[in-house]
Scaffold this motif. Structure first.
Motif, short mmCIF file in Angstrom:
data_model
loop_
_atom_site.label_atom_id
_atom_site.label_comp_id
_atom_site.label_asym_id
_atom_site.label_seq_id
_atom_site.Cartn_x
_atom_site.Cartn_y
_atom_site.Cartn_z
N VAL A 163 0.84 -1.21 0.00
CA VAL A 163 0.00 0.00 0.00
C VAL A 163 0.87 1.25 0.00
CG1 VAL A 163 -0.33 -0.18 2.53
CG2 VAL A 163 -1.80 1.32 1.21
N ILE A 164 0.48 2.19 -0.88
CA ILE A 164 1.06 3.54 -0.88
C ILE A 164 -0.05 4.45 -0.34
CG2 ILE A 164 1.98 5.42 -2.29
CD1 ILE A 164 2.67 3.19 -4.41
N ALA A 165 0.13 4.95 0.88
CA ALA A 165 -0.89 5.81 1.49
C ALA A 165 -0.40 7.25 1.34
CB ALA A 165 -1.07 5.43 2.96
N ASN A 166 -0.90 7.93 0.32
CA ASN A 166 -0.45 9.30 0.07
C ASN A 166 -1.09 10.23 1.08
OD1 ASN A 166 1.39 10.39 -1.79
ND2 ASN A 166 -0.24 11.48 -2.90
N CYS A 167 -0.27 11.08 1.69
CA CYS A 167 -0.80 12.02 2.68
C CYS A 167 -1.15 13.33 1.95
CB CYS A 167 0.23 12.24 3.79
SG CYS A 167 -0.49 13.02 5.23
N ALA A 168 -2.14 13.26 1.09
CA ALA A 168 -2.57 14.39 0.25
C ALA A 168 -3.85 13.94 -0.45
CB ALA A 168 -1.52 14.72 -0.81
N VAL A 169 -4.65 14.91 -0.86
CA VAL A 169 -5.83 14.51 -1.65
C VAL A 169 -5.41 14.23 -3.09
CG1 VAL A 169 -6.55 16.89 -2.22
CG2 VAL A 169 -8.25 15.06 -2.18
N GLY A 170 -4.41 14.99 -3.60
CA GLY A 170 -3.92 14.77 -4.96
C GLY A 170 -2.97 13.58 -4.98
N ARG A 183 -3.32 19.00 9.04
CA ARG A 183 -2.21 18.08 8.76
C ARG A 183 -2.24 16.87 9.70
NH1 ARG A 183 1.59 21.00 5.40
NH2 ARG A 183 0.22 21.48 3.67
N SER A 184 -2.70 17.06 10.94
CA SER A 184 -2.83 15.90 11.85
C SER A 184 -3.92 14.97 11.34
CB SER A 184 -3.22 16.34 13.26
OG SER A 184 -2.29 17.23 13.76
N ALA A 185 -5.02 15.56 10.87
CA ALA A 185 -6.12 14.73 10.36
C ALA A 185 -5.69 13.98 9.10
CB ALA A 185 -7.35 15.60 10.07
N MET A 186 -4.88 14.63 8.25
CA MET A 186 -4.38 13.95 7.05
C MET A 186 -3.49 12.77 7.44
SD MET A 186 -3.51 17.39 4.86
CE MET A 186 -2.62 16.65 3.50
#
Ligand code: DGY
Length: 319
Positions: free
Chosen positions: A70-77, A291-294
């Protein structure tokens, strides 16, 4: 012991520390952003990686990390990830939608107000000792009341920007592949060409895809009314920066507010010296709360895949 979840950056807030109480984690200390080789070396044999939008998760990186699930991107994009390669390799890809919507919409408005009311110029004038008392013609800006805010891309963030427009007395129009009614907002859906022609302020909120690359090019920039403002908090390459600079130089655009750049972190030199341009360092979602929620959502996604559950916000389904 399960393989550690790798974090390419120490994310703000206490989410990583809380995870570390129950699972093994491997966190980079920060420093320089990673290139492909650095990423491949850092991820190594990890099964899960939490990535930044600046991490190039290419096919080559995935090939060098055969354990990756899994690649969990910490961004919506997620334009930093080769989705096709992930799909082919059975790797899950996830993102962090919703949690950053309001913060990013707030920042788009910060830029709209900063460019139309010349906030940064005013700040510089005061600091440099250039304020010598009230004058009727000092730093005249442009009012928003009764003007049209054009929104390119009417997804979550675009609609959140639209919700704020009523407070400033603006009409809202948008272009999007779908009709997307937003409760409490009266907005017209137009073709991109119609939208550009109608927009006094244009705010970009579409994802970066092959279709949206340079959506604001020389031709489309010419469709904006003289004296229009352009704000971009989405991704830099949706605007042809060379064409944007030319439109500013010709005086056709009254101002530009950017949080993102075509060759990030490099900024076109033609933007740097202009007082009618406000430049921010990609901080759309940069509040501690957001950023904490992300980070929390990215972690939930990674853990879910490792535990054999459906992650909350998948982009690509893995094996
Ligand atoms: C995103 O999440 O894609 C934003 O650009 C981060 O601020």
């Amino acid at each position: 012991m399960s393989s550690p979840i790798a974090f390419t950056w120490p994310l703000p807030g206490d989410e990583i520390a809380r995870l570390a109480e129950v699972r093994a984690v491997r966190v980079r200390e920060g420093g320089e952003l990673l290139d492909e080789a650095g990423l491949a070396e850092f991820v190594g044999n990890a099964e899960a990686v939490v990535t930044l939008l600046a991490d190039p998760m290419t096919d080559r990186v995935m090939a060098a990390c055969p354990s990756l699930r899994v690649i969990a991107n910490c961004a919506v994009g997620y334009d930093n990830i080769d989705l096709e390669a992930a799909r082919r390799r059975g790797i899950w890809v996830t993102n962090t939608p919703d949690v950053l919507t309001e913060a990013t919409a707030d920042l788009a408005w910060a830029l709209i107000l900063a460019v139309t009311r010349r906030v940064v110029e005013g700040d510089a004038m005061v600091r440099q000792g250039g304020f010598h008392g009230w004058r009727p013609d000092l730093l005249l800006g442009t009012g928003l009341q009764g003007k049209t805010l054009g929104i390119v891309g009417y997804g979550r963030i675009g609609r959140a920007v639209a919700r704020r427009a009523a407070g400033f007395g603006m009409e809202v129009a948008y272009s999007d592949s779908e009709e997307r009614p937003e409760p409490g907002v009266s907005a017209r859906r137009l073709s991109l060409e119609q939208l550009l022609a109608a927009s006094h302020v244009l705010s970009i909120h579409c994802p970066l895809t092959p279709e949206t690359h340079h959506i604001l090019d020389v031709r489309n920039l010419r469709l904006l009314p003289d004296g229009a403002f352009v704000v971009n908090t989405a991704r830099g390459p949706v605007i042809d920066e060379e064409a944007l600079v030319a439109a500013l130089e010709s005086g056709r655009l009254a101002g530009v507010g950017l949080d993102v750049y075509e060759a990030e972190p490099d900024v076109h030199p033609g933007l740097l010296g202009r007082t009618n341009v406000v430049l921010l360092p990609h901080v759309g979602s940069a509040t501690l709360e957001t950023r904490s929620a992300m980070a929390g959502l990215a972690i939930e996604n990674a853990v879910a895949v490792l535990d054999g559950r459906e992650p909350p916000t998948p982009v690509v389904r893995g094996d």
